[in-house]
Design an enzyme around this catalytic site. Structure first.
Site, PDB file in Angstrom:
ATOM      1  N   ARG C  78      -6.655  31.553   6.338  1.00  0.00           N
ATOM      2  CA  ARG C  78      -7.449  31.550   7.565  1.00  0.00           C
ATOM      3  C   ARG C  78      -8.631  32.508   7.455  1.00  0.00           C
ATOM      4  NH1 ARG C  78      -5.225  29.526  12.298  1.00  0.00           N
ATOM      5  NH2 ARG C  78      -7.196  30.148  13.198  1.00  0.00           N
ATOM      6  N   GLN C  86      -4.927  27.618  -4.876  1.00  0.00           N
ATOM      7  CA  GLN C  86      -3.496  27.719  -4.611  1.00  0.00           C
ATOM      8  C   GLN C  86      -2.732  26.622  -5.339  1.00  0.00           C
ATOM      9  OE1 GLN C  86      -2.389  27.621  -0.451  1.00  0.00           O
ATOM     10  NE2 GLN C  86      -0.259  28.159  -0.886  1.00  0.00           N
ATOM     11  N   GLN C  87      -1.543  26.998  -5.801  1.00  0.00           N
ATOM     12  CA  GLN C  87      -0.638  26.020  -6.396  1.00  0.00           C
ATOM     13  C   GLN C  87      -0.413  24.868  -5.423  1.00  0.00           C
ATOM     14  OE1 GLN C  87       3.569  26.978  -6.571  1.00  0.00           O
ATOM     15  NE2 GLN C  87       3.562  26.567  -8.781  1.00  0.00           N
ATOM     16  N   GLN C  89       1.394  21.651  -3.831  1.00  0.00           N
ATOM     17  CA  GLN C  89       2.713  21.018  -3.708  1.00  0.00           C
ATOM     18  C   GLN C  89       2.585  19.498  -3.853  1.00  0.00           C
ATOM     19  OE1 GLN C  89       4.513  22.487  -0.040  1.00  0.00           O
ATOM     20  NE2 GLN C  89       5.418  24.213  -1.125  1.00  0.00           N
ATOM     21  N   ARG C  90       1.353  19.037  -4.037  1.00  0.00           N
ATOM     22  CA  ARG C  90       1.166  17.603  -4.283  1.00  0.00           C
ATOM     23  C   ARG C  90       1.327  17.305  -5.771  1.00  0.00           C
ATOM     24  NH1 ARG C  90      -4.185  15.029  -2.167  1.00  0.00           N
ATOM     25  NH2 ARG C  90      -2.901  13.161  -2.345  1.00  0.00           N
ATOM     26  N   ARG C 140       7.790  17.187  -0.547  1.00  0.00           N
ATOM     27  CA  ARG C 140       7.590  18.557  -0.068  1.00  0.00           C
ATOM     28  C   ARG C 140       7.719  18.718   1.437  1.00  0.00           C
ATOM     29  NH1 ARG C 140       1.220  19.905   0.732  1.00  0.00           N
ATOM     30  NH2 ARG C 140       0.571  17.760   1.081  1.00  0.00           N
ATOM     31  N   ARG C 167      -4.574  43.129   8.759  1.00  0.00           N
ATOM     32  CA  ARG C 167      -3.301  42.834   8.119  1.00  0.00           C
ATOM     33  C   ARG C 167      -2.513  44.066   7.671  1.00  0.00           C
ATOM     34  NH1 ARG C 167      -2.477  37.563   9.797  1.00  0.00           N
ATOM     35  NH2 ARG C 167      -4.246  36.269   9.227  1.00  0.00           N
TER      36      ARG C 167
END
Lengths: 220, 220, 220, 220
Positions: C78, C86-87, C89-90, C140, C167
């Site tokens: 965000r 990013q890795q 999941q598809r 997934r 954060r």
């Protein structure tokens, strides 16, 4: 300088309020649309007080600005979270002199005359170059920062709050500060809750981002 | 115009290659760091060919630019996915004339003389205003677009590709095109795979974004 | 969770200091590069104290992060002034269970067992779907937020300051707060002046953005 | 999946047309506002054909989306030139199962049953954790990607064109492609000239960004 608000997201305070409610609720946006105006306003006032301003990004404001200098526009377009369309000095022949005079120069008759004389010399040279078939994009190298420009700007409310914080500050240059104040007046009418406390940092957050104790607005 | 590359992400082609591998692999970044240079280069060439350029955002390039006009910088800062620091005409007294002369004016002796004469008139007025205690931020209203400026720019490789596409095009103005070509030469040395096919749209994608059939580069 | 700093702009405090000097000086970037380290550090400390953080955008930091949950990455991405890989999941089959356990669950033996049992049920179903030729991108849908992910992030120093402010706050979720604290430790070594006062708003600006008087860090 | 267009810049094709005219004209925005609808439409069609899409940034569109999976939202929020407000899994207790079933699973009765059974196990565990006073932000670690979410999105027309190019493509995942197609139908009604040729790259630019010759839409 002429500033008009020519585009506003309809219901500019409803969408942000719905956005705020959406994040903390099981309700769908479809449900939330039916909230009462009072409820929406209460939520929006609350999140604005907390400074959770991401929700006000959903409201956008488009300004039509004319009669401002290229000094101003060069500063303005540094605000990156915004969209611009500006009169091009490459494609538009600006053969008629049109320029901004800073107030400190305007109020001294002799100085103003000398300033205007320089502008005359500049535009004569600009027109001479145009007449010799130099393209407008090269002729404009002689044109001054004072040259009038037209520009359209779209910013969302969160980006505007940042703009007002920096540019309504007494430290900002007089011309862009004048613009910022006019813009603030216009959006306040459309979104009074969002912009209730908008303005320079000293007014909104109670401290001076310039750490300038000599400023007349320096918080006591 | 002086352009130097003063900052580059170390291994500017390794990070993007790792990023590309990361998305399609079970391997952790820690594993991927150990990939051979040959493997990394093969992956990067492949994703560049596919046009999957999000991975090259991980490499950044910082340029120090001096001796360019304010015409150029006003165009430059319109590229919003970038960071800038520019010499301020509010805080810096520019009493010594320093200006850019467009080539089309430079090559015609009489025209060049007249241009320089105008610059002299302008700077005399600028210095006169300064001498009368007008603040630099107001004096600068007389300064021309031609006035020299210094600027630092940081862009990531993806934003640079877009910059080159628009500004290396023959349709771009000569000054910013000169800058873009110099920047391209500098980054090509550092990241030859990424910038192998960088340049105007006609060279990179085989079509003309300006639809200008009269351009000498118009793809056959 | 494994966090490494795999890319840093060389001299990450020199470029911002030069940028700050450039804006207020007649000197070219080429001149400024020769400034002494002491002078550069003094300037940088000064602008950081004033909060003029635009100059630190010229320094970028790339992190390789593994073993974090998809809950965390959904929050992380965000932050829009940043670049991510990013890795997927598809494209990646995640047939081996790999998941994060929240500390509050981990410390209660029975609860942890039940949690792990659920994870086992989930992955059995995931693998069953895979075996029946359902594509990974559909399988997934059963995978939990807890699923481990790998991600590379590049942020400039200004965006990082904002990231740490939000954060490292005790209001932030424990997992992304852990990540933020690790990232802060890593960049502090590389750019001690820039990140000297980095951290949650209460530590950096002396007030609580959550207005939470019950927080143990609430400024007195 | 429920998608509604809940906010649109008024006259979403007039502002961009005015912006286009402003750049190439001596006329002020105030003059341009008086242009006939026909003239404005002609200009807009022309710039859209040329691909000069910066002017359409002045029009913004806000969507209220519900009943989509967290798989989808994690992809959606990667589009950075946009504003989001999403239902929080930290603050909202999601004790009632609500999840998306991929069509390939839905159409096979046995598989669907097994899928739903897994969802039941997951939510039982979620509710058990909630009952043991584990905070919702930790309980959610067991929730699947399939979990339903509500989200509000605002994008300008230029960012939307990019979104449609990537997400209406047959290479995109079925769920976000469904969303993209619904969004496109909605905005086409409001801004038919702007979105006339919107869609996947093969339809808009005549080439395949995935270089996938096996795709049924691959341009001949």
């Amino acid at each position: 300088m002429n500033v008009e608000l020519i585009g506003v997201t309809p219901h500019p305070e409803k969408l942000p309020a719905m956005a705020a409610m959406l994040t903390h609720s099981k309700a769908t946006p479809q449900d939330l649309e039916k909230s009462s105006e009072k409820e929406l306003n209460t939520v929006l006032s609350h999140v604005m007080k907390l400074g959770h301003t991401s929700v006000i990004e959903h409201s956008n404001f488009t300004f039509a600005i004319s009669g401002v200098s290229r000094s101003l526009t060069h500063q303005l377009v540094r605000h990156r979270i915004a969209s611009y369309a500006q009169q091009s000095q490459r494609y538009v022949n600006l053969e008629d002199p049109c320029f901004v005079i800073p107030p400190k120069i305007k109020k001294q008759t002799e100085m103003k005359k000398a300033y205007e004389k320089t502008m005359q010399v500049i535009w004569e040279q600009y027109n001479k170059l145009l007449a010799m078939d130099i393209p407008a994009e090269d002729c404009r190298y002689v044109l001054p920062n004072a040259t009038c420009s037209n520009i359209m700007v779209t910013m969302n409310a969160r980006s505007l709050l940042n703009f007002f914080e920096l540019r309504c500050c007494l430290h900002a240059q007089w011309e862009i500060r004048t613009l910022a104040n006019k813009m603030l007046q216009l959006v306040k009418k459309e979104a009074p809750i969002i912009f209730k406390h908008a303005g320079p940092c000293c007014k909104t957050k109670g401290y001076c981002i310039e750490h300038n104790k000599n400023c007349k607005w320096y918080p006591k």
